[in-house]
Scaffold this active site. Structure first.
Site, PDB file in Angstrom:
ATOM      1  N   GLU A  17      53.774  42.522 107.476  1.00  0.00           N
ATOM      2  CA  GLU A  17      55.119  42.021 107.773  1.00  0.00           C
ATOM      3  C   GLU A  17      55.710  41.230 106.605  1.00  0.00           C
ATOM      4  O   GLU A  17      56.899  41.328 106.316  1.00  0.00           O
ATOM      5  CB  GLU A  17      55.082  41.091 109.004  1.00  0.00           C
ATOM      6  CG  GLU A  17      54.733  41.767 110.320  1.00  0.00           C
ATOM      7  CD  GLU A  17      53.238  41.736 110.616  1.00  0.00           C
ATOM      8  OE1 GLU A  17      52.424  41.756 109.661  1.00  0.00           O
ATOM      9  OE2 GLU A  17      52.877  41.707 111.812  1.00  0.00           O
ATOM     10  N   GLY A 428      48.335  60.654  83.292  1.00  0.00           N
ATOM     11  CA  GLY A 428      47.891  61.415  84.456  1.00  0.00           C
ATOM     12  C   GLY A 428      48.948  61.610  85.511  1.00  0.00           C
ATOM     13  O   GLY A 428      49.298  62.723  85.856  1.00  0.00           O
ATOM     14  N   CYS A 639      43.493  50.034  81.678  1.00  0.00           N
ATOM     15  CA  CYS A 639      44.753  49.307  81.535  1.00  0.00           C
ATOM     16  C   CYS A 639      44.514  47.828  81.804  1.00  0.00           C
ATOM     17  O   CYS A 639      43.561  47.458  82.458  1.00  0.00           O
ATOM     18  CB  CYS A 639      45.828  49.864  82.435  1.00  0.00           C
ATOM     19  SG  CYS A 639      45.344  50.177  84.117  1.00  0.00           S
ATOM     20  N   GLU A 661      46.161  50.269  77.402  1.00  0.00           N
ATOM     21  CA  GLU A 661      47.417  49.553  77.572  1.00  0.00           C
ATOM     22  C   GLU A 661      47.545  48.573  76.421  1.00  0.00           C
ATOM     23  O   GLU A 661      46.605  47.879  76.082  1.00  0.00           O
ATOM     24  CB  GLU A 661      47.378  48.829  78.920  1.00  0.00           C
ATOM     25  CG  GLU A 661      48.581  47.977  79.230  1.00  0.00           C
ATOM     26  CD  GLU A 661      48.441  46.557  78.731  1.00  0.00           C
ATOM     27  OE1 GLU A 661      47.308  46.085  78.609  1.00  0.00           O
ATOM     28  OE2 GLU A 661      49.483  45.940  78.461  1.00  0.00           O
ATOM     29  N   HIS A 690      55.633  49.707  82.899  1.00  0.00           N
ATOM     30  CA  HIS A 690      55.790  48.838  84.063  1.00  0.00           C
ATOM     31  C   HIS A 690      57.221  48.366  84.263  1.00  0.00           C
ATOM     32  O   HIS A 690      57.481  47.494  85.076  1.00  0.00           O
ATOM     33  CB  HIS A 690      54.819  47.659  83.964  1.00  0.00           C
ATOM     34  CG  HIS A 690      53.391  48.120  83.897  1.00  0.00           C
ATOM     35  ND1 HIS A 690      52.770  48.421  82.700  1.00  0.00           N
ATOM     36  CD2 HIS A 690      52.493  48.393  84.860  1.00  0.00           C
ATOM     37  CE1 HIS A 690      51.535  48.841  82.947  1.00  0.00           C
ATOM     38  NE2 HIS A 690      51.342  48.827  84.241  1.00  0.00           N
TER      39      HIS A 690
HETATM   40  N1  GLN Z   1      45.422  58.760  86.080  1.00  0.00           N
HETATM   41  C1  GLN Z   1      45.927  57.572  86.666  1.00  0.00           C
HETATM   42  C2  GLN Z   1      47.452  57.603  86.675  1.00  0.00           C
HETATM   43  O1  GLN Z   1      48.007  58.111  85.745  1.00  0.00           O
HETATM   44  C3  GLN Z   1      45.464  56.398  85.862  1.00  0.00           C
HETATM   45  C4  GLN Z   1      45.941  55.109  86.338  1.00  0.00           C
HETATM   46  C5  GLN Z   1      45.091  53.978  85.886  1.00  0.00           C
HETATM   47  O2  GLN Z   1      43.963  54.150  85.518  1.00  0.00           O
HETATM   48  N2  GLN Z   1      45.586  52.815  85.911  1.00  0.00           N
HETATM   49  O3  GLN Z   1      48.086  57.099  87.575  1.00  0.00           O
HETATM   50 ZN    ZN Z   2      47.527  50.998  84.916  1.00  0.00          ZN
END
Ligand code: GLN
Ligand code: ZN
Length: 775
Positions: A17, A428, A639, A661, A690
């Site tokens: 909620e 991916g 990441c 990342e 992001h």
């Molecule tokens: N293969 C996943 C994607 O592209 C990898 C994401 C991840 O490891 N943070 O969403």
């Molecule tokens: Zn990620």
């Protein structure tokens, strides 16, 4: 009756909620009064549950509209100066701006709360930070609890933990104590005058390897606090405090809480706990979902109760924030499995049962204890196995090396894949559009047949392939349209693993995860990704990268049964994934990515435990990867990691390519990889996925030029920094188009013999958590 309590209850709500109310508030669809009403209702409901389970206290201060560490900074009046907000008159909207950023300022940095999957917001202090007090929302909640007739125990993040977790600029953190401690003193006095007889002050940093100066600070700080408020329960959790036990025994506080689930080695040393000082035992696991073996725990703590009497308290090991709320909602789990489980609400009763059995004798709780015993017997029957067979399988692991060293493998990959210099790829996933989600939901509800659902997913895959070809990407992915989540997708298909319907746990703010339950021996009944991947490959002459979630991450993001070592589970997962890798390889898939975003977060809190974790994690990864021939290229992705502590282990994983990342701190990260001389190929994320912002070509060029200073062009890949599932197609295509332009320009310059590199880059500011696995 012995005193019973919990260290906190989840706030998100059994139907999430709070999440939905917040997100509506942010979209402007719910006003502040509406949001606050939802909060009030949830607090009241959770207190009622605690009260009716028979706990002495209800927990106040565990509620938050975003994060309790941020709330503590607000309460103390210590906001980041860069926002220019007045803590005393802070509005709820401003509060959310601190958490989520605004047009002028990036959000407060977010980081993992110890080794959990919860993220807190890092306070920002400097030499000028005054702790003059801010909004006293906490006091309103305290009054609310008292008005409703409950006995509150208020909890606060302790001053030393707060300082240790904060980003402190331009001054030694401990130098802030002379201003911070009086602020806590004022707060404690106010809490007392508002009727908070007991205050729980959380100092989980006691579970870390603490430098001597920090340890030495405890006695003086707590002397001052205890003078202000005679009933302080100093709470430690997440690990053993055995090394600090003398310190804790001597602290002038009224009581100390220790976690005997993760720090059970402390028990023998508690035999001479000072008489009259409260000792709270965290005996019910706040980090896992399995029923407690109450008989065993009673045996363990009965001697202490005989000595300490009513000074012994019984509680949860830590806050219940880290487990789902109510098992009663899980109607689809196998009966034997349900028998083994206990979620937050059920744990309340486990706490009071322990206390009743200790106070009144086991015979008084005979039927409850017996029911628990029978339930656990049912669970063990379900999860039972041939121990000898399991041990034999793990003792005879197949080959973990790839057959050829990386340099030799790279030649084979070069010949097989025919990639240009600076090959481009993605991580991916492609956008999980509304259309995809709707079809999945309809399929789950039984309204869309399996054949139609699969046809719909195939057309999404075809679309993703088409778009990547149009962009000119070199190594393609199928886009993960068929996966609701990178963990769930595998959890649903592996034997020994179950998925909850409502088992949500807060990850940060309004975002939640639903960890699978690893209850049995893990195995792979049939292939999980091969059909989708080979279909995608059939659509294009370009290499299609297979996509798997790795054994370390699957373990880390699940609730793992607690009657066998995690390492065993990790290796079983690795063997299952190895078979998948082998099958992809046999089907002609030339590159396979095994995602390990949770590799770093599995690192134990204490350094003595690091090596054994890293050894198993590396072994598990290699075991999965070595399922394919050397000519097949293995990728991995991580990441939001702080790579410094794990670089050697990452190199030991021996993936052919790692994508990472870098948006948060491109400089530091690349330098770390450069300094370490990472031997294989690297794809530093050239843009931050992001945010919906489309970064211009020059920004990506700058990052690549920078990367070329530490990574030779022959080993450099070009890719975004994470999966694209949370983005829309428009911004995705625009950003990738820019990425391709930057790459092509750079290839030309390299071909002309230029050595393009630059040494400086502006520091990025990422948001510190990954949405690849939250909802
Ligand atoms: N293969 C996943 C994607 O592209 C990898 C994401 C991840 O490891 N943070 O969403
Ligand atoms: Zn990620």
């Amino acid at each position: 009756m012995l005193t019973t309590h919990i260290l906190g209850f989840p706030r998100i709500g059994s139907l999430r909620e709070l999440k939905f109310a917040e997100e509506r508030f942010w979209r402007g669809e719910l006003d502040e009064a509406g949001l606050l009403a939802v909060g009030r209702e949830l607090r009241l409901r959770h207190w009622q549950w605690q009260n009716s389970a028979g706990l002495r206290f209800v927990s106040v201060g565990d509620f938050s509209y975003y994060d309790t560490v941020l709330d503590t900074a607000v309460l103390l009046g210590a906001l980041p100066a860069r926002f220019g907000f007045d803590a005393k008159t802070l509005t709820r909207s401003q509060y959310f701006e601190l958490a989520r950023g605004n047009a002028q300022q990036p959000a407060c940095e977010m980081t993992k709360w110890f080794d959990t999957n919860y993220h807190y917001l890092k306070p920002e202090f400097d030499a000028h930070t005054r702790f003059d007090g801010g909004q006293s929302w906490l006091l309103d909640e305290l009054r609310e609890a008292r008005l409703a007739g409950f006995t509150p125990k208020v909890q606060l993040v302790g001053p030393l933990t707060l300082l240790k977790l904060a980003r402190v600029n331009g001054v030694e953190a401990l130098a802030l104590l002379p201003r911070l401690v009086p602020a806590y003193v004022r707060l404690l006095l106010t809490l007392q005058s508002e009727g908070a007889d007991w205050v729980q002050i959380d100092e989980p940093i006691l579970a870390l390897d603490l430098p001597p100066a920090w340890l030495a600070a405890f006695a003086p700080v707590y002397r001052e606090l205890a003078d202000a408020h005679p009933h302080i329960l100093l709470a430690s959790y997440f690990g053993s405090v055995r090394p600090h036990l003398d310190l804790l025994k001597a602290l002038p506080v009224a009581g100390v809480h220790v976690d005997i689930v993760r720090g059970g080695d402390v028990l023998p040393a508690l035999a001479d706990w000072p008489q009259g000082k409260v000792l709270s035992l965290g005996a019910i696991d706040g980090r896992n979902v399995w029923k407690t073996n109450l008989d065993a725990v009673l045996d363990l703590i009965a001697p202490l109760q005989a000595r300490l009497g009513d000074a012994l308290w019984i509680g949860t090991s830590c806050s219940l924030l880290h487990v789902p709320i109510d098992l009663a909602q899980e109607t689809a789990l196998a009966p034997g499995l349900r028998d083994g489980l206990s979620f937050a609400r059920q744990k309340l009763t486990e706490v009071t049962t322990l206390a009743r059995a200790l106070s009144l004798g086991r015979s008084v709780c005979f039927s409850t204890l017996e029911a628990q015993r029978n339930a656990l017997t049912n669970f063990r029957a379900l999860a039972g196995r041939d121990d000898a067979q399991v041990a034999a399988r793990l003792a005879n692991l197949p080959e973990v090396e790839r057959g050829l060293p990386y340099t030799e493998r790279a030649k084979l990959h070069h010949a097989r894949l025919q990639l240009p210099l600076l090959p481009t790829t993605t991580i991916g996933s492609f956008p999980q559009t509304d259309a995809i989600r709707k079809q999945r939901a309809a399929h789950k509800r039984g309204e869309l047949g399996t054949a139609d659902y699969e046809a719909a997913m195939r057309s999404e895959i075809a679309l993703a392939v088409q778009r990547q070809e149009a962009l000119g990407i070199d190594m393609l992915v199928h886009g993960e349209a068929e996966r609701s989540d990178m963990v769930d997708y595998f959890a649903e298909q592996l034997a020994g693993v179950a998925v909850c319907q409502h088992g949500w746990v807060q990850s940060y703010g309004s975002r939640c995860v639903k960890p699978p339950l690893i209850w049995g021996d893990v195995s792979r009944p049939k292939s999980m990704t091969v059909a989708w991947t080979t279909y995608a490959q059939s659509l294009t002459p370009k290499p299609m990268k297979g996509m798997l979630t790795g054994p370390v991450t699957l373990t880390q993001w699940a609730f793992v049964r607690n009657d066998k070592p995690r390492s065993e589970v990790m290796l079983q997962l690795a063997l299952a994934l190895r078979d998948e890798v082998a099958e992809l390889d046999a089907a002609g898939i030339a590159a396979i990515q095994i995602d390990e975003p949770a590799f770093r977060e599995g690192l134990p809190l204490k350094q003595v435990d690091w090596q054994s974790y890293l050894d198993t994690a590396v072994l598990a990864f290699k075991l999965s990867a070595a399922g394919c021939r050397p000519e097949t290229q293995i990728h991995t992705h991580m990441c939001y990691s702080d790579f410094e502590d794990t670089l050697a282990a990452i190199a030991a994983m021996d993936a052919d390519v790692i994508t990472i990342e870098t948006s948060r701190s491109a400089m530091a990260l690349l330098d770390a990889f450069g300094e370490f001389a990472y031997p294989n190929e690297i794809g530093p994320g050239v843009y931050d996925i992001h945010s919906p912002r489309v970064p211009p070509v020059e920004e990506m060029t700058a990052l690549l030029e920078r990367a070329l200073t530490v990574i030779p062009a022959q080993r450099l890949w070009v890719n975004p920094d994470c999966g694209l599932k949370t983005r829309g197609w428009a911004e995705t295509e625009a950003a990738l188009a820019n990425m391709l332009v930057a790459t092509r320009q750079l290839r030309t310059r390299l071909a002309q013999g230029e050595t393009p590199y630059r040494s400086a880059l502006p520091a990025g500011h990422g948001h510190g958590a990954c949405d690849c696995h939250t909802a």
